[in-house]
Every structure is written in structure tokens, then in C-alpha cells.
Design an enzyme around this catalytic site. Structure first.
Site, PDB file in Angstrom:
ATOM      1  N   ARG A  53      -4.710 -19.429   1.298  1.00  0.00           N
ATOM      2  CA  ARG A  53      -3.873 -18.641   0.882  1.00  0.00           C
ATOM      3  C   ARG A  53      -3.232 -18.265  -0.364  1.00  0.00           C
ATOM      4  O   ARG A  53      -2.769 -17.407  -0.871  1.00  0.00           O
ATOM      5  CB  ARG A  53      -2.721 -19.162   1.683  1.00  0.00           C
ATOM      6  N   TYR A 105       7.896   7.157  -3.879  1.00  0.00           N
ATOM      7  CA  TYR A 105       6.961   7.326  -2.429  1.00  0.00           C
ATOM      8  C   TYR A 105       8.800   6.676  -1.703  1.00  0.00           C
ATOM      9  O   TYR A 105       9.310   5.457  -1.584  1.00  0.00           O
ATOM     10  CB  TYR A 105       6.071   5.487  -2.469  1.00  0.00           C
ATOM     11  N   ASP A 177       3.305   2.395 -10.982  1.00  0.00           N
ATOM     12  CA  ASP A 177       2.930   2.873  -9.071  1.00  0.00           C
ATOM     13  C   ASP A 177       1.332   3.654  -9.573  1.00  0.00           C
ATOM     14  O   ASP A 177       2.438   4.758 -10.188  1.00  0.00           O
ATOM     15  CB  ASP A 177       3.855   2.993  -8.253  1.00  0.00           C
ATOM     16  N   LYS A 201      -5.553   3.771  -0.218  1.00  0.00           N
ATOM     17  CA  LYS A 201      -6.012   4.491  -0.916  1.00  0.00           C
ATOM     18  C   LYS A 201      -6.620   5.646  -1.462  1.00  0.00           C
ATOM     19  O   LYS A 201      -8.242   5.261  -0.350  1.00  0.00           O
ATOM     20  CB  LYS A 201      -4.502   5.160  -1.365  1.00  0.00           C
TER      21      LYS A 201
HETATM   22  C1  LIG Z   1       0.809   4.305   0.069  1.00  0.00           C
HETATM   23  C2  LIG Z   1       1.923   4.924  -0.454  1.00  0.00           C
HETATM   24  C3  LIG Z   1       2.228   3.180  -0.898  1.00  0.00           C
HETATM   25  C4  LIG Z   1       2.434   2.036  -0.186  1.00  0.00           C
HETATM   26  O1  LIG Z   1       1.887   1.541   0.166  1.00  0.00           O
HETATM   27  P1  LIG Z   1       0.977   0.504   1.908  1.00  0.00           P
HETATM   28  O2  LIG Z   1      -0.821   0.370   1.071  1.00  0.00           O
HETATM   29  O3  LIG Z   1       1.085   1.384   2.791  1.00  0.00           O
HETATM   30  O4  LIG Z   1       2.142  -0.331   1.963  1.00  0.00           O
HETATM   31  C5  LIG Z   1       2.805   2.723  -2.535  1.00  0.00           C
HETATM   32  N1  LIG Z   1       3.050   3.895  -2.998  1.00  0.00           N
HETATM   33  C6  LIG Z   1       2.232   5.114  -3.165  1.00  0.00           C
HETATM   34  C7  LIG Z   1       2.622   6.081  -4.566  1.00  0.00           C
HETATM   35  C8  LIG Z   1       2.031   4.940  -1.620  1.00  0.00           C
HETATM   36  O5  LIG Z   1       1.382   6.544  -1.605  1.00  0.00           O
END
Ligand SMILES: *Cc1c(COP(=O)(O)O)cnc(C)c1O
Length: 377
Positions: A53, A105, A177, A201
């Protein structure tokens, strides 16, 4: 990598964090599943690992790769994008004030409102394209500016350098982000202190792993705290998930180039279609944020949205007819996706009913255009 020359991003992506396994010579790194690591006779930890961890070799390799690719000093990997975002918010104290985009988001809106406001964070949601509004929102306890660009689902562009400057003027830190534009946009170079990713993503890139990461430019206090929180709260990715993200990253620069090239072609084609009201793509000269995007991105990524004339029914009708585009949420994979955002639970009620969001994959752009042509006919 032994080279001391400045390494280009494609080369970095292939090699960063990847080393030949000293035990076997394996070129593709092994996946270390061990949860515990042997101590020496004196009670020390000769390899630096204690318990999985806190740290483990497969995650460590991924973190090194992530830091190198974003141009950061170090990174912490998490089990999802929102776990990564949570760790940053958990590094704040009750009463601290956060400025976040009104169109952040939707999972982040929910996380802020339903978890962190209950735990004492003070949050203001603002239009990040309106710099005057941002300056007016600053309070004595403003500690963090959160930005996300391009935004979801209307691809609004936030000027990263200006927001970072506003954050620093307020004595706060700036988190960007960068999920929607890895490689093609480099927030740490533009002044952001931390970058957060949903590696689910583009970084993973194949719609087969959930993950997240925080990458920092220097070891500021909040970065150290994020590292501690990673180990203390334990929202960590499994070794296999780390390995998948790390493998996906090796092709990321070339994938981003192809996603961007395909998306621009499709955006241009959609702009001329009689059934299309508007196209939201920062690569189009007609886009409100184009000038800033052209300055802070070196390609415009693979996300776009467009509004179909006739609203909700017309848009749902188009999505129902696609044969190559898959009707699904998420983004950044090799396959193209189409999504009617307004009908997603929790989505911002201001999302236009006629809007369809596209995640442009790596198919041939002419096949994607032909698919949209028949769906719009
Ligand atoms: C999908 C997404 C998130 C969240 O990510 P997860 O892996 O689903 O927790 C945060 N910010 C953006 C811009 C996203 O597209």
C-alpha cells in the site's frame, strides 16, 4: 535510459519508468504482486519497499513514467481519477476555500458538494473564462484553484497561465485536470503546481483500466501531503492496473497526434453539415477559445461536441443510428464513442439537449465521417 541529452516526448513515453528487469533481463517489466518485502538481518529494507500500500515496484515505475511525461518531479498513482482528486482535497483543512469551474467534470461537482463541503471545505463554482469574476471570488482562506481545460462537454478553454497567476497572487496553488489533453497540453510548464489525471481515459487509452494520478512540479507541502494520503487512505491502483496504464502510456504521444488529427477533420466536416447547429472544438478558428487553445496546446485532442438542430429527439435519433461510433460514456480509448450528455444522471442541467459528445478514436477518419453522414441523413 542512460542518455543525458534532452529526450523528446515520444522517446520518453516509450522508456520513462521502464527498465530492463535486472533479475531476468525481461524487456517488458514484470508485474510485482507481492504485498510484502523482505527485511534484512539488521531489520532494514534493502530494496526500499516495505508493504505494497505504501509503495511497490510496479506502481513506482508507473509514477516515474507519469512524472517524466508531464514534466513533473514526482507523481502519485491512484485507483481512479476521483481518488486522485480526493487526495488533493483531503490535503486541505476544514474552512479552506476552493475555487472550481462551474462546468467542472460532474463527478467532481458531486465529490465537492456531497463529500467535501460536508467535511468543512468552502467551495465557489465560477466561470473560469471570466478572470474578473475569479479575482472577486478570492477570500482570505482561498487555498486552491481547480481548473479543467478543455471543459466538458462544451470544450470551453481556460487560460492556464492566467489562472495559475491568479492563484499564486492569492497565495493559493493551482491544480489543472489534464485528463482531456495529455501530452498536447503541459500545465506544469504553464504555471500549474499540480496536474491531476483520470488515467482511465487517454493515458490507459484502451478502455480497460480505471486509474488516476497526481503529478507535481516540485515537492511543495501539498505534494508531500498527497503522497502521505495515498499511503494512509489506500485508494491505490493494483499492480496489474499500474502495468496497464504504464503500457498504454508508451503509445500516448502518437495516439494523441492521431486522435487530434481525426477530430479536427471531423469537426471541420460537421461544421458544414446542414443539420448541425454548432460544433464545439477548440481547433476550429470559429471556437471562442481558439486563440488561447492555439497558444497553450500543440494539438487540440480528440474530444468534441456538436449540437443537432431539433434538440433532444433529433440528437438521440442521430446517436441511435451510428454503426461505428459506440453509444457509451467515457473517452480517450481507441474506439470512437458518441454520447447524449444531457440524459446522463447528474449532468449539468445547462447542457444543451441537442448536444452530442464525441470521443474520436483511432479508426480511419473517413469511416467515422461516413458513419456520421448516414446517422445525420
Ligand atoms: C473521467 C474524468 C474524471 C474522473 O476520473 P475517474 O477515473 O472516472 O474517477 C475526472 N476528470 C475528468 C476531466 C474526467 O474526464
Amino acid at each position: 535510459m542512460k542518455s543525458k541529452r534532452k529526450i523528446r516526448i515520444e522517446t520518453l513515453a516509450v522508456h520513462a519508468g521502464h527498465a530492463i528487469d535486472p533479475a531476468t533481463g525481461a524487456v517488458s517489466p514484470p508485474i510485482h504482486l507481492s504485498t510484502t518485502f523482505e527485511r534484512d538481518a539488521e531489520g532494514g529494507y534493502p530494496h526500499g519497499y516495505v508493504y505494497a500500500r505504501s509503495a511497490n515496484p510496479t506502481r513506482h515505475a508507473l509514477e516515474q513514467g507519469l512524472a517524466a511525461l508531464e514534466g513533473g518531479q514526482d507523481a502519485a498513482a491512484f485507483g481512479s481519477g476521483l481518488a486522485a482528486s480526493s487526495a488533493i482535497l483531503q490535503a486541505l483543512a476544514p474552512g479552506d476555500h476552493v475555487i472550481a469551474p462551474i462546468d467542472v467534470y460532474h463527478g467532481m461537482t458531486k465529490l465537492l458538494r456531497e463529500v467535501f463541503v460536508r467535511w468543512g471545505l468552502d467551495v465557489s463554482f465560477v466561470d473560469m473564462t471570466n478572470i474578473d469574476e475569479i479575482y472577486k471570488t478570492v477570500r482570505p482562506r482561498t487555498k486552491l484553484f481547480w481548473l479543467e481545460t478543455p471543459s466538458n462537454p462544451q470544450l470551453k478553454i481556460t487560460d492556464i497561465a492566467r489562472i495559475a497567476e491568479a492563484a499564486h497572487a492569492a497565495g493559493a496553488i493551482c491544480v489543472s485536470d489534464n485528463t482531456w489533453a495529455p501530452v498536447v497540453q503541459r500545465p506544469l510548464e504553464l504555471g500549474a503546481d499540480l496536474v491531476v489525471h483520470s488515467t482511465t481515459k487517454y493515458l490507459g487509452g484502451h478502455s480497460d483500466v480505471t486509474g488516476g494520478a497526481v503529478i507535481w512540479k516540485t515537492e511543495i507541502g501539498i505534494a508531500n501531503r498527497v503522497r502521505e494520503i495515498q499511503g494512509m487512505t489506500g485508494a491505490v491502483p493494483s499492480p496489474f492496473d499500474c502495468w496497464l496504464v504504464h503500457r498504454g502510456m508508451q503509445t500516448l504521444p502518437w495516439r494523441m497526434r492521431a486522435h487530434s488529427e481525426n477530430a479536427l477533420k471531423i469537426a471541420i466536416w460537421l461544421s458544414d453539415h446542414p443539420r448541425v447547429e454548432t460544433v464545439h472544438y477548440p481547433g476550429l478558428a470559429s471556437h471562442a477559445g481558439h486563440e488561447i487553445a492555439a497558444r497553450q496546446m500543440n494539438a487540440f485532442s480528440g474530444m468534441l461536441s456538436f449540437e443537432v438542430k431539433g434538440g433532444r429527439e433529433a440528437a438521440l435519433g442521430v446517436a441511435a443510428k451510428t454503426a461505428i461510433f459506440i453509444r457509451a460514456t467515457s473517452l480517450g480509448g481507441v474506439e470512437s464513442l458518441i454520447e447524449h450528455r444531457a440524459s446522463i444522471k447528474g449532468e449539468d442541467p445547462r447542457t444543451p439537449q441537442g448536444l452530442l459528445r464525441l470521443s474520436i478514436g483511432l479508426e480511419h477518419p473517413d469511416d467515422l465521417i461516413e458513419d456520421l453522414a448516414q446517422a445525420l441523413s
